[in-house]
Design an enzyme around this catalytic site. Structure first.
Site, mmCIF file in Angstrom:
data_model
loop_
_atom_site.group_PDB
_atom_site.id
_atom_site.type_symbol
_atom_site.label_atom_id
_atom_site.label_comp_id
_atom_site.label_asym_id
_atom_site.label_seq_id
_atom_site.Cartn_x
_atom_site.Cartn_y
_atom_site.Cartn_z
ATOM 1 N N GLU A 1 0.845 -1.199 0.000
ATOM 2 C CA GLU A 1 0.000 0.000 0.000
ATOM 3 C C GLU A 1 0.882 1.253 0.000
ATOM 4 O O GLU A 1 1.867 1.334 0.727
ATOM 5 C CB GLU A 1 -0.887 -0.034 1.250
ATOM 6 C CG GLU A 1 -1.858 1.110 1.395
ATOM 7 C CD GLU A 1 -2.731 0.952 2.638
ATOM 8 O OE1 GLU A 1 -3.680 1.737 2.791
ATOM 9 O OE2 GLU A 1 -2.460 0.036 3.453
ATOM 10 N N LYS B 1 -8.930 2.665 -2.238
ATOM 11 C CA LYS B 1 -9.240 1.935 -1.001
ATOM 12 C C LYS B 1 -10.671 2.255 -0.599
ATOM 13 O O LYS B 1 -11.051 3.421 -0.482
ATOM 14 C CB LYS B 1 -8.260 2.340 0.094
ATOM 15 C CG LYS B 1 -8.336 1.498 1.361
ATOM 16 C CD LYS B 1 -7.174 1.835 2.295
ATOM 17 C CE LYS B 1 -7.135 0.951 3.519
ATOM 18 N NZ LYS B 1 -5.960 1.238 4.369
ATOM 19 N N CYS C 1 -5.595 -3.213 1.637
ATOM 20 C CA CYS C 1 -5.450 -3.399 3.073
ATOM 21 C C CYS C 1 -6.757 -3.642 3.824
ATOM 22 O O CYS C 1 -7.271 -4.750 3.832
ATOM 23 C CB CYS C 1 -4.698 -2.205 3.667
ATOM 24 S SG CYS C 1 -3.990 -2.576 5.303
#
Length: 754
Positions: A67, A138, A194
Site C-alpha cells: 500500500e 481503497k 489493506c
C-alpha cells in the site's frame, strides 16, 4: 522490442510443450515488499523498476507491491502536501513509461488527487505495457486504534467513474474493475487495499462472484503481536470461500517507527492453500514468487454449484462489475516472434506450435474480438519459457510430505474406515458378542492386511472378542509360503479365528469342466486361469459368510477400482461392505506404518506388519518357474505412484491428460528434487521419463474408461479422502460405455514422449 533472452525463451516454449507454465493453466505471481524511501516517490519508482526488471527476467505475470508503495504508508499529514502529491503522480508516470518493455502486470500503491483537487484517494494502480488498466481506490478507511485514514483520504466505495489527475490528464477510478487477460485463460484480476480485506463483506468477495480469479491486496498493516496470523487467516478464508488466489504484500523496511513497527509480510494463497510466504522483518527486497493454478480455480467454481447459486443471489449487487478492462500478457506484437528477428529468411523460421487447447482457445477469442471490432489486431505471442513450476507439488497427492499432516491424515483415514464398519455391523446385529461376524480373506498383502486391522479395531470398539473375526487364507497355484505365512502369523498375532482353504482342487475341477487346457495339465496361464482363482476365493467367502452368519469385508482399494484391477462379480470386486474402497494404494502403506507407530497393536503384530510392508505387490495367480521373477502387479499395469497421481488430478481437479502429464513430469522428473513422504524407502525413490509418463498415462486412461462398468456396481464403502471416491452414489458418475477417444487424442497431441 525483444531481447535475446526473450527470443530464446519464446523459441524454447514454441517447440517444447513443457517449457512454459503458461501453456498449462498457471500464472506466475509475485508479492513484493521493498525498502521504502519515505516521502521520496522518485527514489521509490526506481526501486520498483529494479525489482520489476528482475521479475520480468523470471517471467512473472503479476507483481503486487505494498500500500502506498511509491510514497510510503506512514506519512501522516505529509500525504496532503502538494509537493508529495506532485512527486507521487510523476513516479506513477515513470513506472508507466518503463513498463512498456516489462512483462508483469504491475500493482503498486500511490496517493492520487481527485479531478477537483479537493480529495485524495489511496489507490492501487494497475499498470501494464505502458497502459493504466485500473485504479482501485481503497474502499474501507480505518479510523480506529492506531489508524486515522479518514483524516487524509476519501473512501473509494462510491467513487466509480470519478476521475483523478495523472500526467495532466484525467483517469477514472475503478473500485469495481476486473482485468481480463486475454492470452492467459482464466486470469481475471481484482485489486483491493489493506482494510478492504478485514470487513465482513470485503470487495473481493463480490469480485470473486463477478468472475475475478486472482485478488491482489496492497497493504500497509503495521505489525503487532498476532496480527501476522490474523492476516493469513483473512487471506486464507477469502481464497477458500471465493475459490480464488489471494496475493498479499505488506509494508516493511523504511516505514516510520515513530509509533509503529512493520514486518513486510508477503504470501500467496490459492483456494485455501498457502503457496508461499517470505521472511518477515527483512532487510532489503523480499518476494514471494509462486505459480497460481488458474485451471484449479476455474474447475473448483465449475464443480461447486453453490458458488454460482451465491452469484445469482447477489446478482443485483454485482452489476457494478460490468466494465472489464482487457490486456494481453505476452504482447501484442505484430508477429509471433519466437525466433531471432535478425533472421533474413523467414521461410526457414519455425512456426510456433499451438500446444493443447489453451493457446487455441486464446487465439480463437483473439480472432473473434478482431472480427467483432473490425480491426486487424496484432497476433498473440508465444508464452516464454519459464523453467520448473514454482509451487509445492506432491509426488503422491494422496500422501502429504509433511510428517505431521501425514500422521493426521492417517489418523482420520483409519478411523473413518473403522467407524464405517462399526456402523454397518451395528445395523445388522453385529453390536453384541455372537452377532454378525466379519468374514475376510487374508493373503498376506497390503490391502487385506490393512482391512484386517480395521476389522480388529472395529471389534474392539464394539466390545467383541477379535476371535469372532473369521479370517481365511486360500492358497492358489502361485501362492508363496512367504505371503501365506504372513497371513497366518498376522491373524494369530491379532487373535482372530484363522483357517486355510486350498482352492486348487476346486479351481482345477472348474477349469477342467470348462474345457480349459490347464484342466488337462497344460501350463496355460491366461486371464481365465487367473479369474477362476480370484472368483473361487470370493465364492468361498460369500458362502462362508452365509454359513457363519457374517458379512464379507472387501479389501480392494481405490487405485484398483480406478484401473479395474479386480475380478468382476463374485471376485474381489464384490463384498458386503468395503473398508478400503476409498483409500488409494499409495496411502495404504503409510496407514499401516501409522498403526504401528501408534501402538494400536502389540509388538508381535507390529513385526508382522513390517514384514507385509516389505512384500512386493502381487496377485500371486500365475506360477513362477525357478529362476523367474514372480508375478508383479506393477509390471503388468504400471506403477501405482503414477496411476494414483493421474487419478487424483482427474478425479479431484478435473484436469485433462496434457496437464496431468506436465505435472507428473514436474513431480517425477528428478528423484533428487523436492520432498518424499516420511518413511518412504530410499531404494524405492526413482524418477520417470516423459516417455514412461506418457506410456503409463495412456494405460491409465484406457483402463479407467474401459472399467467404469465395475465401478457402476460397487458395494457400499465410506468415502475417506477429499481427493474423492469412485462410488456411483457419490463423487463419480460416469456412463460405462463412454469413449476415451478425446482423452487419448490429447495424450497423442499434447504429451511429449521424449
Amino acid at each position: 522490442m525483444t531481447s535475446a533472452t526473450d527470443t530464446a525463451g519464446h523459441a524454447a516454449a514454441a517447440t517444447d510443450p513443457h517449457a512454459s507454465i503458461y501453456d498449462h493453466g498457471f500464472v506466475r505471481v509475485a508479492a513484493v515488499t521493498l525498502p521504502v524511501a519515505l516521502a521520496d516517490p522518485a527514489a521509490n519508482a526506481e526501486r520498483h523498476l529494479e525489482v520489476l526488471r528482475d521479475l520480468h527476467d523470471q517471467q512473472v505475470g503479476i507483481a503486487v507491491f505494498p500500500e502506498l508503495s511509491l510514497t510510503g504508508y506512514s506519512l501522516d499529514d505529509l500525504v496532503l502536501q502538494e509537493p508529495l502529491l506532485d512527486a507521487a503522480e510523476q513516479a506513477v508516470l515513470t513506472v508507466l513509461e518503463a513498463s512498456e518493455e516489462l512483462m508483469p502486470i504491475i500493482v503498486l500503491g500511490a496517493p492520487l488527487r481527485a479531478k477537483d483537487r479537493s480529495r485524495v484517494f489511496n489507490c492501487g494502480v494497475v499498470i501494464h505495457r505502458g497502459q493504466i488498466l485500473g485504479i482501485a481506490p481503497k474502499q474501507n478507511l480505518p479510523t480506529y486504534r492506531e489508524f486515522y485514514e479518514r483524516r487524509w483520504f476519501a473512501p473509494g466505495d462510491d467513487a466509480a467513474g470519478e476521475e483523478v489527475i495523472l500526467g495532466g490528464q484525467f483517469a477514472q477510478l475503478t473500485p469495481h474493475g476486473i482485468i481480463q487477460v486475454e492470452d492467459v485463460p482464466g486470469l481475471s484480476l481484482f485489486v483491493e487495499v489493506c482494510e478492504d480485506m478485514w470487513v465482513p463483506v470485503p470487495p473481493s468477495a463480490e469480485a470473486a462472484l463477478a468472475g475475478a480469479t486472482v485478488i491482489a491486496n496492497l497493504s500497509g498493516s503495521p505489525i503487532t503481536i498476532g496480527r501476522a496470523e490474523d492476516r493469513k487467516l483473512m487471506a486464507r478464508s477469502a481464497s477458500a470461500r471465493g475459490q480464488a488466489a489471494y496475493i498479499y504484500a505488506a509494508a516493511g523496511e523504511g516505514e516510520s517507527t515513530t509509533d509503529l513497527a512493520w514486518d513486510g509480510q508477503t504470501f500467496v494463497y490459492e483456494c485455501g492453500d498457502l503457496l508461499g510466504e517470505s521472511e518477515r522483518f527483512p532487510t532489503g527486497v523480499r518476494s514471494t514468487i509462486v505459480d497460481v493454478d488458474l485451471d484449479r480455480i476455474v474447475a473448483e467454481r465449475r464443480r461447486q454449484n453453490t458458488f454460482d447459486d451465491n452469484r445469482r443471489t447477489h446478482a443485483a449487487s454485482l452489476e457494478k462489475f460490468d466494465g472489464w478492462e482487457e490486456t494481453t500478457l505476452f504482447g501484442p506484437w505484430d508477429v509471433p516472434d519466437c525466433w531471432d528477428d535478425s533472421d533474413e529468411d523467414d521461410e526457414e523460421a519455425p512456426e510456433p506450435i499451438l500446444l493443447g487447447g489453451r493457446r487455441r482457445a486464446a487465439q480463437a477469442r483473439h480472432d473473434a474480438r478482431s472480427a467483432a471490432t473490425g480491426a486487424e489486431l496484432p497476433a498473440l505471442r508465444t508464452p516464454p519459457a519459464t523453467g520448473p513450476l514454482r509451487r509445492h507439488h506432491d509426488r503422491f497427492p494422496f500422501v502429504p510430505d509433511d510428517p505431521a499432516r501425514l500422521a493426521q491424515d492417517c489418523y482420520e483415514a483409519y478411523n473413518i474406515q473403522v467407524a464405517g464398519l462399526v456402523r454397518r455391523l451395528k445395523q445388522i446385529g453385529g453390536d453384541k458378542p455372537g452377532g454378525t461376524r466379519p468374514v475376510i480373506g487374508v493373503s498376506g498383502g497390503l490391502d487385506s492386511t490393512h482391512a484386517l486391522i480395521v476389522c480388529a479395531r472395529a471389534m474392539d470398539l464394539l466390545g467383541r472378542d477379535r476371535s469372532e473375526i473369521l479370517a481365511f487364507t486360500m492358497p492358489g497355484f502361485a501362492t508363496t509360503e512367504h505371503t501365506r505365512s504372513n497371513a497366518e502369523l498376522l491373524s494369530t498375532a491379532i487373535g482372530v479365528s484363522f483357517e486355510t482353504i486350498d482352492i486348487r482342487p476346486a479351481s482345477t475341477q472348474m477349469l477342467k469342466d470348462m474345457g480349459h487346457p490347464f484342466g488337462e495339465g497344460e501350463p496355460v496361464y491366461d486371464v481365465t486361469f487367473e479369474n477362476v482363482q480370484a472368483g473361487m476365493r470370493y465364492d468361498y467367502l460369500f458362502r462362508l459368510a452365509n454359513h457363519h452368519g457374517g458379512i464379507v469385508v472387501g479389501t480392494g482399494d481405490l487405485s484398483e477400482l480406478a484401473l479395474g484391477w479386480c475380478t468382476y462379480g463374485v471376485g474381489d470386486h464384490m463384498s458386503h461392505y468395503g473398508v478400503n474402497a476409498g483409500v488409494p494404494k499409495t496411502l495404504i502403506q503409510h496407514l499401516i506404518r501409522w498403526v504401528i507407530s501408534e501402538g494400536i497393536f502389540d509388538a508381535a503384530t507390529a513385526e508382522v506388519l513390517r514384514a507385509v510392508l516389505d512384500t512386493e505387490i502381487s496377485p500371486e495367480l500365475i506360477p513362477t518357474a525357478p529362476g523367474q521373477k514372480a508375478q508383479s502387479t506393477e509390471d503388468s499395469i504400471g506403477p501405482y505412484a503414477l496411476h494414483d497421481f493421474a487419478l487424483y488430478h482427474l478425479l479431484r481437479r478435473g484436469y485433462g491428460p496434457g496437464k496431468i502429464a506436465y505435472l507428473a513430469h514436474q513431480a517425477w522428473g528428478d528423484a533428487e528434487a523436492g520432498e518424499w513422504p516420511a518413511g518412504y524407502a530410499e531404494d524405492d525413490r526413482r524418477a520417470y521419463t516423459r516417455e514412461e509418463i506418457k506410456h503409463w498415462l495412456t494405460v491409465f486412461t484406457r483402463r479407467f474408461f474401459n472399467n467404469q462398468f465395475k465401478r457402476s456396481a460397487l458395494p457400499n464403502a465410506p468415502k475417506v479422502l477429499a481427493g474423492g471416491s469412485l462410488s456411483p452414489r457419490g463423487d463419480w458418475r460416469m456412463p460405462s460405455d463412454a469413449a476415451s477417444t478425446a482423452w487419448l487424442a490429447e495424450i497423442e497431441r499434447d504429451v511429449p514422449g521424449d
